[in-house]
Design a protein around this motif. Structure first.
Motif, PDB file in Angstrom:
ATOM      1  N   ILE A  11       0.836  -1.109   0.077  1.00  0.00           N
ATOM      2  CA  ILE A  11      -0.061  -0.014   0.104  1.00  0.00           C
ATOM      3  C   ILE A  11       0.781   1.233   0.035  1.00  0.00           C
ATOM      4  O   ILE A  11       0.580   2.350  -0.592  1.00  0.00           O
ATOM      5  N   ALA A  12       2.008   1.128   0.691  1.00  0.00           N
ATOM      6  CA  ALA A  12       3.033   2.316   0.994  1.00  0.00           C
ATOM      7  C   ALA A  12       3.358   2.751  -0.976  1.00  0.00           C
ATOM      8  O   ALA A  12       3.981   3.741  -0.803  1.00  0.00           O
ATOM      9  N   LYS A  13       3.075   1.867  -1.809  1.00  0.00           N
ATOM     10  CA  LYS A  13       3.644   2.198  -3.034  1.00  0.00           C
ATOM     11  C   LYS A  13       2.468   2.490  -3.918  1.00  0.00           C
ATOM     12  O   LYS A  13       2.848   1.985  -5.082  1.00  0.00           O
ATOM     13  N   GLY A  14       1.347   2.507  -3.237  1.00  0.00           N
ATOM     14  CA  GLY A  14       0.175   2.752  -3.994  1.00  0.00           C
ATOM     15  C   GLY A  14      -0.479   1.576  -4.729  1.00  0.00           C
ATOM     16  O   GLY A  14      -1.130   1.788  -5.615  1.00  0.00           O
ATOM     17  N   GLU A  15      -0.071   0.193  -4.352  1.00  0.00           N
ATOM     18  CA  GLU A  15      -0.590  -0.729  -4.900  1.00  0.00           C
ATOM     19  C   GLU A  15      -2.084  -1.055  -4.544  1.00  0.00           C
ATOM     20  O   GLU A  15      -2.582  -0.999  -3.448  1.00  0.00           O
ATOM     21  N   PRO A  16      -3.054  -1.551  -5.438  1.00  0.00           N
ATOM     22  CA  PRO A  16      -4.252  -1.698  -5.073  1.00  0.00           C
ATOM     23  C   PRO A  16      -4.271  -3.031  -4.106  1.00  0.00           C
ATOM     24  O   PRO A  16      -3.671  -3.718  -3.900  1.00  0.00           O
ATOM     25  N   PHE A  17      -5.410  -2.831  -3.216  1.00  0.00           N
ATOM     26  CA  PHE A  17      -5.679  -3.919  -2.145  1.00  0.00           C
ATOM     27  C   PHE A  17      -7.211  -3.978  -1.913  1.00  0.00           C
ATOM     28  O   PHE A  17      -8.014  -3.292  -2.318  1.00  0.00           O
ATOM     29  N   VAL A  18      -7.423  -5.113  -1.523  1.00  0.00           N
ATOM     30  CA  VAL A  18      -8.719  -5.613  -1.207  1.00  0.00           C
ATOM     31  C   VAL A  18      -9.096  -5.503   0.052  1.00  0.00           C
ATOM     32  O   VAL A  18      -8.250  -5.826   0.920  1.00  0.00           O
ATOM     33  N   VAL A  33      -7.997   1.454  -5.075  1.00  0.00           N
ATOM     34  CA  VAL A  33      -6.862   1.714  -5.779  1.00  0.00           C
ATOM     35  C   VAL A  33      -6.435   3.314  -5.380  1.00  0.00           C
ATOM     36  O   VAL A  33      -7.091   4.140  -5.830  1.00  0.00           O
ATOM     37  N   PRO A  34      -5.099   3.311  -4.666  1.00  0.00           N
ATOM     38  CA  PRO A  34      -4.870   4.665  -4.233  1.00  0.00           C
ATOM     39  C   PRO A  34      -4.114   5.463  -5.397  1.00  0.00           C
ATOM     40  O   PRO A  34      -3.406   4.784  -6.128  1.00  0.00           O
TER      41      PRO A  34
END
Length: 165
Positions: A11-18, A33-34
């Protein structure tokens, strides 16, 4: 609550997460998706855009359009009040902020820094020659923004005091 399914998204690299919600009002699973940060290195806004998609059925991709979109104001730990979004997105964003974001706030802070640095690097690349920017996606310009108009980055500041410096 974040779901990892054996893969820990960065998440710290802007990766999508569920993530899952325990709510009668909202579905159980979504994909976040940040992204979308201001690329002005002297701008002091700390806003990060969030696009929320329905969790896809097995074997399907995310839809082209997010179900909800809102901006987190990391400086105030709240929703960006001036971001023009639907009432539904604002309500979902408030729920997201209360039930998902607060326990992972440090990750969003790191994602903001990472995405801001990437945006500034991309901006440097795009200022190059036509050969340098060929094939790259450019954001649609909202037109000429007046010095005293609100900044299009959504910071709530006047353009001259934000991205127009």
């Amino acid at each position: 609550m974040l779901e990892t399914n054996g893969y820990e998204p960065d998440i710290a690299k802007g990766e999508p997460f569920v993530f899952s919600l325990k709510s009668e009002q909202y579905k159980a699973r979504y994909v976040c998706v940040p992204g979308c940060v201001c690329d002005n290195p002297v701008c002091s806004c700390r806003d990060i855009g969030m696009a929320i998609y329905d969790y896809p059925e097995q074997g399907q991709d995310l839809t082209d359009t997010p179900v909800y979109a809102f901006v987190l104001d990391l400086g105030n730990r709240s929703l960006q009040a001036d971001y023009n979004c639907s009432r539904e997105s604002r309500a979902f964003g408030a729920f997201f902020l209360d039930h998902v974001t607060r326990e992972h706030w440090a990750l969003y802070e790191k994602a903001f820094v990472y995405l801001k640095n990437r945006a500034m690097q991309q901006k440097k690349i795009l200022k190059g020659t036509a050969e340098n920017i060929a094939g790259q996606i450019l954001p649609v310009s909202p037109g000429n923004t007046g010095r005293n108009e609100p900044c299009p980055c959504g910071s709530g500041k006047k353009y001259k005091n934000c991205c127009g410096k």
